[in-house]
Design an enzyme around this catalytic site. Sequence first.
Site, mmCIF file in Angstrom:
data_model
loop_
_atom_site.group_PDB
_atom_site.id
_atom_site.type_symbol
_atom_site.label_atom_id
_atom_site.label_comp_id
_atom_site.label_asym_id
_atom_site.label_seq_id
_atom_site.Cartn_x
_atom_site.Cartn_y
_atom_site.Cartn_z
ATOM 1 N N CYS A 2 54.013 41.060 48.087
ATOM 2 C CA CYS A 2 54.183 42.301 48.841
ATOM 3 C C CYS A 2 55.299 43.110 48.186
ATOM 4 O O CYS A 2 55.973 42.643 47.286
ATOM 5 C CB CYS A 2 54.592 41.991 50.268
ATOM 6 S SG CYS A 2 53.527 40.779 51.031
ATOM 7 N N ARG A 27 51.833 46.480 44.085
ATOM 8 C CA ARG A 27 52.109 45.069 44.375
ATOM 9 C C ARG A 27 51.217 44.505 45.481
ATOM 10 O O ARG A 27 51.180 43.305 45.700
ATOM 11 C CB ARG A 27 53.572 44.888 44.805
ATOM 12 C CG ARG A 27 54.564 45.165 43.709
ATOM 13 C CD ARG A 27 55.966 45.048 44.261
ATOM 14 N NE ARG A 27 56.315 43.685 44.619
ATOM 15 C CZ ARG A 27 56.882 42.814 43.803
ATOM 16 N NH1 ARG A 27 57.173 43.164 42.586
ATOM 17 N NH2 ARG A 27 57.168 41.612 44.212
ATOM 18 N N TRP A 74 50.434 42.430 51.014
ATOM 19 C CA TRP A 74 49.309 41.756 50.368
ATOM 20 C C TRP A 74 49.226 40.442 51.120
ATOM 21 O O TRP A 74 50.036 39.546 50.911
ATOM 22 C CB TRP A 74 49.616 41.563 48.891
ATOM 23 C CG TRP A 74 48.627 40.730 48.159
ATOM 24 C CD1 TRP A 74 48.684 39.389 47.899
ATOM 25 C CD2 TRP A 74 47.408 41.183 47.550
ATOM 26 N NE1 TRP A 74 47.590 38.988 47.190
ATOM 27 C CE2 TRP A 74 46.793 40.061 46.955
ATOM 28 C CE3 TRP A 74 46.780 42.424 47.468
ATOM 29 C CZ2 TRP A 74 45.586 40.151 46.283
ATOM 30 C CZ3 TRP A 74 45.574 42.496 46.777
ATOM 31 C CH2 TRP A 74 44.997 41.373 46.192
ATOM 32 N N ASN A 98 58.865 39.360 51.748
ATOM 33 C CA ASN A 98 57.912 39.080 50.676
ATOM 34 C C ASN A 98 58.035 37.597 50.382
ATOM 35 O O ASN A 98 59.152 37.104 50.210
ATOM 36 C CB ASN A 98 58.296 39.925 49.449
ATOM 37 C CG ASN A 98 57.527 39.542 48.207
ATOM 38 O OD1 ASN A 98 56.406 39.070 48.295
ATOM 39 N ND2 ASN A 98 58.137 39.749 47.054
ATOM 40 N N GLY A 99 56.915 36.857 50.359
ATOM 41 C CA GLY A 99 56.983 35.431 50.055
ATOM 42 C C GLY A 99 56.265 34.600 51.094
ATOM 43 O O GLY A 99 55.422 35.112 51.838
ATOM 44 N N GLU A 482 35.991 29.981 28.365
ATOM 45 C CA GLU A 482 36.908 30.989 28.903
ATOM 46 C C GLU A 482 37.673 31.677 27.761
ATOM 47 O O GLU A 482 37.863 32.900 27.776
ATOM 48 C CB GLU A 482 37.862 30.330 29.913
ATOM 49 C CG GLU A 482 38.972 31.203 30.444
ATOM 50 C CD GLU A 482 38.510 32.477 31.147
ATOM 51 O OE1 GLU A 482 37.312 32.624 31.452
ATOM 52 O OE2 GLU A 482 39.362 33.356 31.362
ATOM 53 N N LYS A 486 37.464 35.630 27.056
ATOM 54 C CA LYS A 486 38.651 36.502 27.034
ATOM 55 C C LYS A 486 38.657 37.323 25.760
ATOM 56 O O LYS A 486 38.920 38.514 25.781
ATOM 57 C CB LYS A 486 39.894 35.616 27.127
ATOM 58 C CG LYS A 486 41.032 36.108 27.911
ATOM 59 C CD LYS A 486 40.966 36.109 29.402
ATOM 60 C CE LYS A 486 39.716 36.532 30.044
ATOM 61 N NZ LYS A 486 39.527 36.237 31.419
ATOM 62 N N GLU A 489 35.876 40.010 25.871
ATOM 63 C CA GLU A 489 36.142 41.049 26.874
ATOM 64 C C GLU A 489 37.129 42.096 26.376
ATOM 65 O O GLU A 489 36.943 43.277 26.604
ATOM 66 C CB GLU A 489 36.755 40.418 28.133
ATOM 67 C CG GLU A 489 35.776 39.787 29.089
ATOM 68 C CD GLU A 489 36.481 39.188 30.298
ATOM 69 O OE1 GLU A 489 36.025 39.437 31.408
ATOM 70 O OE2 GLU A 489 37.494 38.463 30.138
ATOM 71 N N HIS A 505 23.978 21.083 16.764
ATOM 72 C CA HIS A 505 22.625 21.462 17.186
ATOM 73 C C HIS A 505 22.392 22.966 17.085
ATOM 74 O O HIS A 505 21.601 23.513 17.849
ATOM 75 C CB HIS A 505 22.375 20.988 18.614
ATOM 76 C CG HIS A 505 22.456 19.506 18.763
ATOM 77 N ND1 HIS A 505 21.586 18.639 18.150
ATOM 78 C CD2 HIS A 505 23.338 18.718 19.432
ATOM 79 C CE1 HIS A 505 21.912 17.392 18.439
ATOM 80 N NE2 HIS A 505 22.982 17.416 19.217
ATOM 81 N N LYS A 604 36.606 45.513 37.303
ATOM 82 C CA LYS A 604 37.418 44.429 37.866
ATOM 83 C C LYS A 604 36.617 43.660 38.903
ATOM 84 O O LYS A 604 36.705 42.443 39.005
ATOM 85 C CB LYS A 604 38.686 45.028 38.508
ATOM 86 C CG LYS A 604 39.634 43.995 39.087
ATOM 87 C CD LYS A 604 40.298 43.214 37.991
ATOM 88 C CE LYS A 604 41.055 41.998 38.460
ATOM 89 N NZ LYS A 604 41.118 40.950 37.433
HETATM 90 C C1 G6P Z 1 34.010 40.770 36.717
HETATM 91 C C2 G6P Z 1 35.394 40.709 36.080
HETATM 92 C C3 G6P Z 1 35.704 39.274 35.641
HETATM 93 C C4 G6P Z 1 35.543 38.325 36.812
HETATM 94 C C5 G6P Z 1 34.153 38.440 37.452
HETATM 95 C C6 G6P Z 1 34.067 37.664 38.744
HETATM 96 O O1 G6P Z 1 33.031 40.562 35.743
HETATM 97 O O2 G6P Z 1 35.463 41.577 34.976
HETATM 98 O O3 G6P Z 1 37.033 39.203 35.145
HETATM 99 O O4 G6P Z 1 35.759 37.001 36.381
HETATM 100 O O5 G6P Z 1 33.873 39.794 37.763
HETATM 101 O O6 G6P Z 1 34.927 38.250 39.664
HETATM 102 P P1 G6P Z 1 35.523 37.536 40.931
HETATM 103 O O7 G6P Z 1 36.340 38.604 41.614
HETATM 104 O O8 G6P Z 1 34.345 37.111 41.764
HETATM 105 O O9 G6P Z 1 36.335 36.386 40.481
#
Ligand code: G6P
Length: 609
Positions: A2, A27, A74, A98-99, A482, A486, A489, A505, A604
């Site tokens: 927060c 935040r 938050w 906050n916390g 992953e 990354k 992306e 394979h 996002k």
């Molecule tokens: C989008 C984002 C990814 C994320 C995915 C799932 O593709 O760009 O970074 O991993 O959605 O999102 P979520 O909010 O369900 O983890």
Amino acid sequence: MCGIIGYIGHDNATSILIAGLKRLEYRGYDSAGIAVIQNGQIEVRRSVGKLTNLEQALQQAPLYGNIGIGHTRWATHGKPSEQNAHPHRSNGVAIVHNGIIENYLTLKQRLQKEGFVFDSETDTEVIAHLLALHIRDGRSLHDAFLAATRELQGSYAIAGMYVGEPETLVATRSGCPLVIGRNEKAAFLASDVTPLLPHTHEVVFLEDGDIAVLTAQSTTITGAEGRVAERKSVRIDWDAEAAEKGGYPDFMLKEIHEQPQAILDTLRGRYSYETGEADLPDLGLTSQELLEAKRMWIVACGTSWHAGLVGKYLFEELIRKPVQVDIGSEFRYRQPMIQAGDLFIAISQSGETADTLAAVREARLRGARILSIVNVVGSTLARESDGVLYTRCGPEISVASTKAFTGQVVALYLLALHLGRIRQVLSLEDGRWWLDQFMALPSKVEHVLKREAEILSMAKRFYTMRNFLYLGRGINYPIALEGALKLKEISYIHAEGYAAGEMKHGPIALIDEDMPVVVLAPRDQLYEKTVNNLMEVKARKAPVIAFVSEGERELGALADFVFTIPSSHPLLSPIPFTVALQLFAYHVAILRQVDVDRPRNLAKSVTVE
Ligand code: G6P
């Protein structure tokens, strides 16, 4: 995560607090509120949603006063609602926090016995009542803070005021940031420097246990033992945008560096050494219901799906129960053999991903029990689940997920421990041993972060390449996926993650001197096999970047670059390995001049199919 703000001076606090909250909105933003002392009374305005809602509430019922506190929330404890929004009040005291207060239940029971009535579902409200209790016992606001902080367990930054001392604002911290600043006429406090910059560039970062007493004319700081402490001020030359990012050039790097804290926050208050158990009161599913589940399913998308795959290796090895992992968009359109009473775990940072939600609804129709691992409190997924295990990573702003992923894996560790203990496949001693290992994770991540310069030099060597292959085995196979995700992306380089044993394979046909191979090789029972895979790679002249456990020599001779990761139990290696791969992808992307926070074509949160 927060945001808190405080002001004391001669001007109207309301506009200063609102301007400050706008700068803190990044935040967290599910609700907001301010309190000022107006005509000797605490007056509060709070609203759910964006700050504009609070501004509208203030237009309808304005507030005037020279002292005030404000908060953007938050949510962690309790859904986003007006009642749960800060500030919280008790008998002329108002506070923002906050916390996380870990022992809030014990304190709440004690305070209820003392006659205090609770209005919210938050852990924060205990702080307001606790301060009021100490003031009732004759203490000043400062001394009430001192007494209260001796009883509070957890992490916090708190600012408060009391109608009996309308000329002092008091604040303290432990584990959460708090910064104070002043000019000739007024004093300010906030969660970070962003809201202070229009007023001053000279600030003091409070230390854990410090209590600051601010008046319009003076600032006094006492240390944890209650004696006056000298704290040096620091000059901050950032502009507002740099300050939001904590001085980092972008949110992605900031969020990568926030991971030790996010891991700690996700673990905080959720374990007991006494019972060697994960203590998960919000789970929403009884031990009996968990034991009855015939099968376990994990469904997610993108990076969260990779966390789900880590969960499969973890659950199957640690608690000896089969787990089916699916991608949201696949699960919803096949005929999954899910049955009534099965445990269905949905993982999502946002809690709004359309395919994950559709899968959850499908599973619910078939009678499964839904447990979600989510970062955003009150999101659709959280609301539609029987139980929620929140990752406490704070808002993740950069599109590519980093700290949310490590938070999800930590939540899975807690869940695995809980299931292992109730299924009695883990003893009390095992439980304690695993807790020690979990608690060591933040420092292992710190260790990786400190050596960022080494990863930058790797990135400099490879950033012009067009293809990458990432190899991992066992629980680090999802980490290879992953790492490759990354890289693609944010750098737009083609990268594939593969199970190292599967390389022969197919992908081996692609390997030549223009195909760097990133290999993840922790010291585990598969290490020798990975070394053999690398021999095949080297024979085809591909450059090799090896991420290995500390103390490994064998791969050093084979690889062009070696980065060592602090040793841990193999099941825990995904977290430090992931952080190293995040940094690698980040630096490659920066060298290629990509806007890492907003990579092209990505969103996002994908709320459509
Ligand atoms: C989008 C984002 C990814 C994320 C995915 C799932 O593709 O760009 O970074 O991993 O959605 O999102 P979520 O909010 O369900 O983890």
